[in-house]
Scaffold this active site. Structure first.
Site, PDB file in Angstrom:
ATOM      1  N   MET A  39       0.854  -1.159   0.000  1.00  0.00           N
ATOM      2  CA  MET A  39       0.000   0.000   0.000  1.00  0.00           C
ATOM      3  C   MET A  39       0.898   1.218   0.000  1.00  0.00           C
ATOM      4  O   MET A  39       1.887   1.140   0.682  1.00  0.00           O
ATOM      5  CB  MET A  39      -0.751  -0.134   1.280  1.00  0.00           C
ATOM      6  N   PRO A  40       0.741   2.184  -0.703  1.00  0.00           N
ATOM      7  CA  PRO A  40      -0.443   2.649  -1.422  1.00  0.00           C
ATOM      8  C   PRO A  40      -0.707   1.883  -2.725  1.00  0.00           C
ATOM      9  O   PRO A  40       0.153   1.198  -3.240  1.00  0.00           O
ATOM     10  CB  PRO A  40      -0.147   4.106  -1.735  1.00  0.00           C
TER      11      PRO A  40
END
Length: 129
Positions: free
Chosen positions: A1-2
Site C-alpha cells: 500500500m499505497p
C-alpha cells in the site's frame, strides 16, 4: 500500500509500461518509506477522446506521453506528498523520458479500516501489518 493507478494514452509497449511502473515504485518507496514488496499498481490505457487532460489554465504543455497517477493511500504527510511529486517526476524523466509537464498526480486518502489485503481480514486493524 499505497495503490497506484496509472491512466495512460494507448501506444506504449509492454517494456515501456514496465519501466514506468518500476520507476514509480522506486519513487513511492523512497518518498513514503514503505517496504519494497509493498507494490500494488494498476494500468488503464485510453484512446483519445476517452482521456483528456488539459492544464487547468497553467500553461503546462501535454503530449501523448501524459500520465495521470491516482494514489490511494492512508493519510500521508504534506512533505511526503511533495517529495513524491518531485521524486516521481525525476524518476519518470530519467527512466522513461516523460517530462514533468506530462505527469499529473492525485491523492485519494482512506483509513486503516478501508483495506483488506486478503483472507477476509483487515490486516491494519488486526495488527498483522
Amino acid at each position: 500500500m499505497p495503490l497506484l493507478k496509472f491512466h495512460l494514452y494507448k501506444g506504449r509497449s509492454a517494456d515501456e509500461v514496465s519501466l514506468l511502473l518500476d520507476a514509480a515504485h522506486k519513487a513511492m518507496v523512497h518518498s513514503f518509506n514503505v517496504p519494497k514488496a509493498d507494490r500494488y499498481q494498476i494500468v488503464s490505457e485510453y484512446q483519445y477522446p476517452y482521456l483528456q487532460a488539459l492544464d487547468t489554465g497553467l500553461g503546462i504543455p501535454r503530449t501523448e506521453k501524459f500520465v495521470l497517477v491516482e494514489v490511494v493511500s492512508r493519510p500521508r504527510g504534506r512533505q511526503a506528498k511533495v517529495d513524491f511529486y518531485h521524486n516521481l517526476c525525476v524518476a519518470l524523466d530519467k527512466t522513461c523520458g516523460i517530462q514533468a509537464s506530462d505527469v499529473m498526480i492525485s491523492f485519494v486518502e482512506n483509513s486503516d479500516e478501508d483495506w483488506s489485503f486478503g483472507c477476509g481480514r483487515a490486516q491494519f486493524l488486526t495488527g498483522e501489518l
